[in-house]
Design a protein around this motif. Sequence first.
Motif: not given
Length: 162
Positions: A64-69
């Motif tokens: 989720k931190d790599v993907v962001k939005n």
Amino acid sequence: MGQDNCKPEPGDLIEIDRPLYQHWALYVGYGYVIHVTDEEASSVLLSSSSIRATRAKVKKQLLKDVVKNHKWRVNNKYDQFRTPFPVEEIIRRAELCIDREVPYDVLTSNCEHFVTMLRYGDGVSDQARKAAAGSALAAVGSIILAGAALVGMALSESTSRR
């Protein structure tokens, strides 16, 4: 969340839609991925997965931190042509790389090359292949245009001398 709402399995390749390119990571379980990033690398001229980077840092981070939005999906597209290593081997190979600096080149050693090397033992990148083909086509186009301009100038000179 993933575009297809599918849950990744350890060893899966994760494709993340970013502006102008796709970022790739390897899912290792418990919400984490391992990927290459130019953040904290020693020889970077620009940040945020720059095409100018010559080194990249291998990091383990939450998906989720790599993907962001951005949108993402599981994409093991090379499985139809290559046999992946057993999952335990893929994860072991990936974990050996964490916090290491690795060579980085957008056309020959990028994030997709990195994760496919971990999964299959062979670094491949469709987006690099397409970019290289596009660059070659653009170079040929430039040569043709330059040649046409020279011919035009030569014809112009010969008609003006008459």
